[in-house]
Structures are given as C-alpha cells and as structure tokens.
Design a protein around this motif. Structure first.
Motif, PDB file in Angstrom:
ATOM      1  N   LEU A   8       7.726 -10.464 -11.253  1.00 40.53           N
ATOM      2  CA  LEU A   8       6.588  -9.507 -11.387  1.00 40.53           C
ATOM      3  C   LEU A   8       6.486  -9.018 -12.519  1.00 40.53           C
ATOM      4  O   LEU A   8       7.446  -8.373 -13.163  1.00 40.53           O
ATOM      5  N   ASP A   9       5.393  -9.403 -13.126  1.00 45.15           N
ATOM      6  CA  ASP A   9       5.210  -8.819 -14.745  1.00 45.15           C
ATOM      7  C   ASP A   9       4.270  -7.701 -14.904  1.00 45.15           C
ATOM      8  O   ASP A   9       3.091  -7.768 -14.739  1.00 45.15           O
ATOM      9  N   GLU A  10       4.967  -6.453 -14.971  1.00 47.74           N
ATOM     10  CA  GLU A  10       4.057  -5.364 -15.148  1.00 47.74           C
ATOM     11  C   GLU A  10       3.294  -5.254 -13.883  1.00 47.74           C
ATOM     12  O   GLU A  10       1.880  -5.192 -13.843  1.00 47.74           O
ATOM     13  N   PRO A  11       3.777  -4.968 -12.541  1.00 47.19           N
ATOM     14  CA  PRO A  11       3.107  -5.219 -11.389  1.00 47.19           C
ATOM     15  C   PRO A  11       2.187  -3.911 -11.326  1.00 47.19           C
ATOM     16  O   PRO A  11       1.176  -4.025 -10.372  1.00 47.19           O
ATOM     17  N   THR A  12       2.381  -2.593 -11.845  1.00 50.10           N
ATOM     18  CA  THR A  12       1.530  -1.546 -11.700  1.00 50.10           C
ATOM     19  C   THR A  12       0.496  -1.241 -12.845  1.00 50.10           C
ATOM     20  O   THR A  12       0.107  -0.022 -12.850  1.00 50.10           O
ATOM     21  N   THR A  13       0.845  -1.917 -14.013  1.00 51.72           N
ATOM     22  CA  THR A  13      -0.034  -1.277 -15.136  1.00 51.72           C
ATOM     23  C   THR A  13      -1.484  -1.231 -14.813  1.00 51.72           C
ATOM     24  O   THR A  13      -2.037  -2.189 -14.396  1.00 51.72           O
ATOM     25  N   GLY A  14      -2.058  -0.195 -15.269  1.00 54.63           N
ATOM     26  CA  GLY A  14      -3.411   0.017 -15.174  1.00 54.63           C
ATOM     27  C   GLY A  14      -3.972   0.518 -13.653  1.00 54.63           C
ATOM     28  O   GLY A  14      -5.139   0.419 -13.654  1.00 54.63           O
ATOM     29  N   LEU A  15      -2.906   0.765 -12.674  1.00 50.17           N
ATOM     30  CA  LEU A  15      -3.469   1.159 -11.517  1.00 50.17           C
ATOM     31  C   LEU A  15      -3.419   2.563 -11.339  1.00 50.17           C
ATOM     32  O   LEU A  15      -2.615   3.371 -11.981  1.00 50.17           O
ATOM     33  N   ASP A  16      -4.238   3.142 -10.534  1.00 50.20           N
ATOM     34  CA  ASP A  16      -4.051   4.602 -10.373  1.00 50.20           C
ATOM     35  C   ASP A  16      -3.009   5.114  -9.569  1.00 50.20           C
ATOM     36  O   ASP A  16      -2.296   4.138  -8.816  1.00 50.20           O
ATOM     37  N   PRO A  17      -2.620   6.264  -9.439  1.00 49.60           N
ATOM     38  CA  PRO A  17      -1.275   6.594  -8.932  1.00 49.60           C
ATOM     39  C   PRO A  17      -1.155   6.147  -7.523  1.00 49.60           C
ATOM     40  O   PRO A  17       0.003   5.796  -7.021  1.00 49.60           O
ATOM     41  N   GLN A  18      -2.252   6.374  -6.636  1.00 44.57           N
ATOM     42  CA  GLN A  18      -2.210   5.906  -5.168  1.00 44.57           C
ATOM     43  C   GLN A  18      -2.018   4.603  -5.043  1.00 44.57           C
ATOM     44  O   GLN A  18      -1.178   4.084  -4.222  1.00 44.57           O
ATOM     45  N   ALA A  19      -2.816   3.712  -6.114  1.00 44.06           N
ATOM     46  CA  ALA A  19      -2.538   2.105  -5.863  1.00 44.06           C
ATOM     47  C   ALA A  19      -1.163   1.865  -6.087  1.00 44.06           C
ATOM     48  O   ALA A  19      -0.620   0.920  -5.818  1.00 44.06           O
ATOM     49  N   ARG A  20      -0.818   2.626  -7.301  1.00 41.62           N
ATOM     50  CA  ARG A  20       0.695   2.379  -7.504  1.00 41.62           C
ATOM     51  C   ARG A  20       1.818   2.536  -6.693  1.00 41.62           C
ATOM     52  O   ARG A  20       2.641   1.697  -6.282  1.00 41.62           O
ATOM     53  N   HIS A  21       1.566   3.587  -5.657  1.00 42.85           N
ATOM     54  CA  HIS A  21       2.348   4.013  -4.880  1.00 42.85           C
ATOM     55  C   HIS A  21       2.647   3.034  -3.545  1.00 42.85           C
ATOM     56  O   HIS A  21       3.589   2.540  -2.930  1.00 42.85           O
ATOM     57  N   LEU A  22       1.239   2.344  -3.200  1.00 49.31           N
ATOM     58  CA  LEU A  22       1.017   1.643  -2.260  1.00 49.31           C
ATOM     59  C   LEU A  22       2.187   0.122  -2.730  1.00 49.31           C
ATOM     60  O   LEU A  22       2.476  -0.507  -1.933  1.00 49.31           O
ATOM     61  N   VAL A  23       1.916  -0.385  -3.972  1.00 46.07           N
ATOM     62  CA  VAL A  23       2.254  -1.505  -4.360  1.00 46.07           C
ATOM     63  C   VAL A  23       3.961  -1.153  -4.249  1.00 46.07           C
ATOM     64  O   VAL A  23       4.654  -2.168  -3.819  1.00 46.07           O
ATOM     65  N   TRP A  24       4.394  -0.198  -4.888  1.00 44.08           N
ATOM     66  CA  TRP A  24       5.774   0.126  -4.695  1.00 44.08           C
ATOM     67  C   TRP A  24       6.247  -0.024  -3.320  1.00 44.08           C
ATOM     68  O   TRP A  24       7.359  -0.536  -3.201  1.00 44.08           O
ATOM     69  N   ASP A  25       5.592   0.547  -2.516  1.00 46.40           N
ATOM     70  CA  ASP A  25       6.048   0.585  -1.129  1.00 46.40           C
ATOM     71  C   ASP A  25       6.229  -0.858  -0.448  1.00 46.40           C
ATOM     72  O   ASP A  25       7.332  -1.169   0.038  1.00 46.40           O
ATOM     73  N   ARG A  26       5.157  -1.746  -0.945  1.00 44.72           N
ATOM     74  CA  ARG A  26       5.281  -3.068  -0.569  1.00 44.72           C
ATOM     75  C   ARG A  26       6.538  -3.635  -1.031  1.00 44.72           C
ATOM     76  O   ARG A  26       7.127  -4.246  -0.338  1.00 44.72           O
ATOM     77  N   LEU A  27       6.714  -3.512  -2.471  1.00 41.34           N
ATOM     78  CA  LEU A  27       7.701  -4.124  -3.262  1.00 41.34           C
ATOM     79  C   LEU A  27       9.089  -3.680  -2.465  1.00 41.34           C
ATOM     80  O   LEU A  27      10.057  -4.552  -2.335  1.00 41.34           O
ATOM     81  N   TYR A  28       9.202  -2.510  -2.252  1.00 45.61           N
ATOM     82  CA  TYR A  28      10.529  -1.964  -1.491  1.00 45.61           C
ATOM     83  C   TYR A  28      10.767  -2.444  -0.081  1.00 45.61           C
ATOM     84  O   TYR A  28      11.851  -2.538   0.128  1.00 45.61           O
ATOM     85  N   ARG A  29       9.757  -2.786   0.626  1.00 45.82           N
ATOM     86  CA  ARG A  29       9.653  -3.528   1.930  1.00 45.82           C
ATOM     87  C   ARG A  29      10.444  -4.899   1.500  1.00 45.82           C
ATOM     88  O   ARG A  29      11.106  -5.367   2.483  1.00 45.82           O
ATOM     89  N   LEU A  30       9.753  -5.557   0.589  1.00 42.13           N
ATOM     90  CA  LEU A  30      10.321  -7.049   0.321  1.00 42.13           C
ATOM     91  C   LEU A  30      11.623  -6.792  -0.270  1.00 42.13           C
ATOM     92  O   LEU A  30      12.636  -7.899   0.596  1.00 42.13           O
ATOM     93  N   LYS A  31      12.121  -5.993  -0.712  1.00 42.53           N
ATOM     94  CA  LYS A  31      13.519  -5.734  -1.189  1.00 42.53           C
ATOM     95  C   LYS A  31      14.349  -5.507  -0.122  1.00 42.53           C
ATOM     96  O   LYS A  31      15.537  -6.292   0.068  1.00 42.53           O
ATOM     97  N   GLN A  32      13.745  -4.710   1.088  1.00 45.13           N
ATOM     98  CA  GLN A  32      14.690  -4.651   2.298  1.00 45.13           C
ATOM     99  C   GLN A  32      14.981  -5.831   2.942  1.00 45.13           C
ATOM    100  O   GLN A  32      15.979  -6.092   3.690  1.00 45.13           O
TER     101      GLN A  32
END
Lengths: 268, 314
Positions: free
Chosen positions: B166-190
């Motif tokens: 992932l190359d800068e997965p959340t650059t340019g996103l608003d905080p809400q969108a960023r947290h959603l992406v982080w959540d999905r990535l966290y699940r993948l990591k799990q």
C-alpha cells in the motif's frame, strides 16, 4: 505457500491467455457502448453507395482487371473493405489506446497484475483487430448481398481482412506511444486520408506514372487493397505473396516497437 | 525451519537495493527484510524513495543494483509469478474509469486468471468488506476520495494476495475515511496478510506497523518497532510551548537544563523530557509566560524530527 518456502516456482499463465483477459475487459465495456462500434462500419458503406454505384454509373465498364472489364462497384468494394479493416483497427489503437495509456492510466493498474507490457500490447492489438474484422465481416456480407463477389476465393477475404486489421492495429499502437497530446492525432488523420484516397482504392494503380506507382506500393493500405481485390474478384497471382509478406513483416515489427515503447513509458 | 537462512524465510529480502534515474538517486543501497505476517512500514517525507522502493517490490521497476527477492523469487525474471501473489494499492488511484464499480473488481480478478464465477463471488464479498455493496452498479468517477480508496483496496484483494503493498493508503482522506481504511487494514492483518505500506503520517505507522524503517534522501536512517524508535530517538513525553510571535529568540538559554533536548520550531518549542508536567512547572518557575503549554506522549513525528532535523510534513 509450501512451494514458495521451498523456492519452487508456481505455474505461470501462458502469455496468450494473459492477453485475452485484456480483450475481455474491452468486450465488457463495449457490451454497453456497442453503438460506438457500429458507427464506424457505416463510413465505407456510404462510400460504396456514393462512389461505387453513383460514380460507377458514369464510369461504366471502363475499368479492367487483368484485361477483363469489371463492374466499377465490384472494383471499389474490396478496397473499401480493406479501408474498413484499417479504420476499425486504427480508431481503436490510436484514439482509445492513447486515452487508456495517458488519461485513465489503465495500464498502470494492469501491470501490477501478472500481465506484462507485451501482454498489454498483444491484448490491445488483438482487440483492435477484432473490431477491424467485425467491420470487414459486415462489409463482406453487404458485398455478397449486392452481388459484388465474383470468386470462391472470397472465402479467404475475411482472414485476409484480419491480417490487415492486425497490421494497422500494431502500427496504430506503436504510433500511439509517440503521441504527446490530442493535437498530434491530426497527424494520424493526415496519414490516413491519403492512404484511403490513393491506395488504388478508386482506380487501378496503373493510372499513376511509374515512379509514383513505386511510392504507392511502399504504403500499407495498397497491399491490403490488392490482397482483398484479388480474392473477391478471383484474379489470383504471385503478387499476393508480396502483399502477405509486407503486411506480416510490418505488423510484426510494429508490435515489437510497441512493446519496447510501452516498456520505456510504463516500467520506469 | 530455524536453521534456514533468513533470506529464504523472509517474504521480501533486500540488500544494497538501489534505483537510479538519469540524474537522480531515488533509492541508495538500502537493506531490509519483511517477514511473513507482519505489517512493515516505509516512513519518510515526499521524495525520500518510498514509492520507488515499492515499485521495485511490485516488479514494475527494475532495480539499478543490489539484490531483491520477493516471495522467494527474483523480480526481474519472475515478475508475472510474483505479481500473481501481490495485492497493490498505488499512491494515486488507478481505477478503470470506463467500467462500473463491480466490473472493476471482476475484470481485475480476470487479469489474475481467476475463473468467472469465483471472480463474481469475490467482487461481491469484497464490496461488502469495504462497504461499497450499494454502489456496485455505479460509475467510478462520482465516488468520493475515500470510496475510491476503499475500492482500490478491495481490488488489491481479489487474488487473495500473500503480500499487500500500500503506497500512502490514506493520503488525502478525511479523518473518518482514514479510520475506516485503517480498520479494514487492521482486520486483514489479523487474518495474517503480510502488509507493506508507505506513509508520511506518523500516526498511521504507529497504528498499523509492527516494524518500520524511516527513509530520508534515498537512505534508511533508522529502523525498528514504532515503540523502540520512540524509546531510542525521543523521550517519554514532550512539552510543547507556544509563545507570542517572535518571542522565541528571546528565550536564548532560558530553557537550558529543563529538558533532555530542546527543539525550536517556527511556531512552537518542543521540550523532550521524561516528565512533561515537571518541565512545565520548571518553565513557569523561570518566569517564562508561554501562551499555551501541552504535555503529550512522544510520537514518530518526534523521531523523524530528531533524525532529520525537519518536520515531516512541511
């Protein structure tokens, strides 16, 4: 996973199959936009009506092929069929390919998958040749309906049109990689229009003075026209081999050039 | 397994990896290893060489020198085989604007030679995973930035990759969108997916990465877990002081001895200390009147500042 840890290499999908997935992508898009394809088919058909029959009624049977008089429409039709194969292939590779390459950056995404630049070039060329073939097939059916086919050799006109489609698709793709802006496409038209008008399309090449005949014989559409005209009129001769070799060599060289150029543009 | 050399078990193994362009060294002889199942980050400012490194790992850019193995294979000779097992989220979204949302996933799956029925099923599942199932038949262009990003992430998962880049997965996103992406990535990591990401956001790296390297000017300048980097290059707490405009020069020497280290930035002064409250009290004892004081835990931002002398996002 075990295979990777052991350093064994997993099986690889063959190149032709990889390229076919890009063809499938284009087919999905054109399932919705089929009118875009159909419109390109009518252009040569209109020329056939206006010139083949309209002008043809003035010409009478003044045109001869190998010493035999031939109805003018039957003379012009195979040339227009070759033109339709060229148009389909060049419209697709010049304009659509450029759009996908420079604007929507389609291939940046595609190259992150198992597809490589050669697969991209091959896939797009095959797609363009399919479009060119569809045009030619439609035109061939019209010709048969109008009684403009004089020889059973015409059965080979479709594969011949596919070869013409391949050659122009490869040339169009290679040319597209050199295009910087949309304005550069004026150059493509400046090349295509004279090819259409002067490739022995509307009159025999023998009308040109000797030197000019040589120039025309160096251009690609002339060989496409000569090939299809020989097949639909049944005037088969050794000249056909020259046409085939010319189209195969030019198409192959252009495919190679396109792959090399894409490598340079996309895989920095 | 324990006796295998590290370079055969590492998912990515790089030694002296370099990328040079005509008049620029983008990546200068870097070494790193990424192990299976970990989340690994490349952190650094724009132009540090993160994207060039990612492109070499993704087999779309040939290394100029050094060695690189990805999934135990050589990117130069085995590009198609490696890419078959990668999921790539590029820096700029490269969605197929001519196709609909679900067609984007379907055709992408087909590029991986995934059978049509499986491709259709995965497209549906992934649209649910990134919460775009109600947009399946829509055009791509009108989607918001966050939605496009999520679609790009879904697209990177169609081949069930062993390694997600992932190359800068959340650059340019608003905080809400960023947290959603982080959540999905966290699940993948799990789920055990190995993740390699680049970022210039310290909080992102702290949230997602088990291990990271800090890049600056084409080189790796530090590496370790987020916590260990903070321990090594920063203090436990940071006292931030804001003074009236142009008051900073007048501070000359007055903060000496209060903190382990003092960093004077254009808009504020940072005091690195084990005890922020004690330091704040000491500042007031010396008769200084900052407009505001803030005690916070130190972050990777502080690490970066320490390592490069520059703030991460200018």
């Amino acid at each position: 996973m075990i295979a990777i840890l052991a350093g064994r290499r997993p099986a690889q999908v063959p190149a032709a199959r990889r390229a076919s997935h890009l063809v499938e992508r284009n087919a999905i898009l054109y399932r919705r936009e089929w009118s875009l394809i159909v419109s390109g088919f009518f252009e040569p058909l209109l020329y056939l009506l206006a010139i083949g029959y309209g002008v043809g009624s003035l010409v009478g049977s003044a045109v001869t092929l190998n010493g035999h008089p031939i109805p003018y429409a039957a003379f012009v039709a195979p040339a227009l069929m070759a033109t339709s194969a060229m148009n389909g292939a060049v419209y697709e590779t010049a304009f659509n390919f450029f759009y996908k390459l420079k604007y929507v950056k389609l291939y940046d995404a595609v190259l992150a998958t198992p597809l490589g630049v050669a697969d991209v070039a091959l896939g797009e060329i095959v797609w363009a040749l399919i479009r060119g073939t569809l045009y030619a097939l439609g035109f061939l059916i019209v010709m048969a309906g109008l009684g403009l086919i004089a020889s059973p050799w015409a059965i080979l006109a479709l594969p011949a049109a596919m070869l013409i489609g391949f050659t122009f698709a490869a040339v169009g793709t290679a040319a597209s990689t050199f295009v910087r802006t949309w304005q550069d496409f004026d150059l493509v038209l400046i090349v295509m229009i004279p090819l259409f008008l002067f490739s022995a399309t509307f009159y025999p090449i023998t009308l040109y003075p000797g030197a000019l005949q040589l120039v025309v014989q160096l251009t690609p559409l002339y060989h496409g026209v000569d090939l299809l005209r020989s097949l639909t009129t049944g005037s088969i001769g050794p000249g056909l081999v020259g046409d085939l070799v010319y189209l195969v060599v030019l198409g192959g060289a252009a495919l190679l050039l396109a792959a090399v150029r894409l490598q340079r543009l996309l895989l920095k | 397994m324990a006796i295998s050399p590290s370079d055969t078990t590492a998912l990515i193994h790089a030694r002296g990896l370099s990328k040079r362009f005509a008049n620029l060294v983008a990546v200068d002889a870097i070494d790193f290893d990424v192990d299976r199942g970990e989340a690994f980050g490349f952190l650094g400012p724009n132009g540090a060489g993160k994207t060039s490194t990612m492109r070499m790992i993704g087999c779309v850019s040939t290394p100029s020198s050094g060695t690189l193995s990805v999934l135990g294979m050589n990117p130069i000779t085995d590009g198609p085989r490696i890419r078959a097992r990668l999921g790539v989220v590029p820096q700029a979204d490269t969605l197929d604007m001519e196709l609909h949302v679900d067609e984007n996933l379907f055709t992408y799956a087909r590029y991986f030679d995934i059978p049509r029925d499986v491709a259709r099923r995965r497209a549906k599942e992934l649209l649910e995973f990134v919460q775009l199932n109600d947009r399946a038949k829509d055009e791509v262009e009108p989607l918001s930035g966050g939605m496009k990003r999520r679609l790009t992430i879904a697209r990177a998962l169609v081949n069930e990759p062993d390694l997600l880049l992932l190359d800068e997965p959340t650059t340019g996103l608003d905080p809400q969108a960023r947290h959603l992406v982080w959540d999905r990535l966290y699940r993948l990591k799990q789920q055990g997916v190995t993740i390699v990401l680049t970022s210039h956001y310290m909080d992102e790296a702290e949230q997602l990465c088990d291990r990271l390297v800090v890049m600056d000017k084409a080189k790796i300048v530090a590496s370790g877990s987020p916590r260990s980097l903070i321990d090594r290059y920063a203090t436990r707490e940071v006292l931030e002081l804001r003074f009236k405009i142009d008051a900073a020069p007048a501070l000359d020497g007055k903060l000496e001895g209060i903190a382990d280290r003092v960093e004077v930035l254009p808009d504020r002064v940072l005091l690195y200390t084990q005890d922020g409250d004690a330091a704040a009290a000491a500042v007031h004892e010396r008769g200084l009147q900052p407009e505001s004081t803030l005690v916070r835990r130190s972050t990777l931002e502080d690490v970066f500042l320490r390592l490069t002398g520059r703030s991460l996002i200018e």
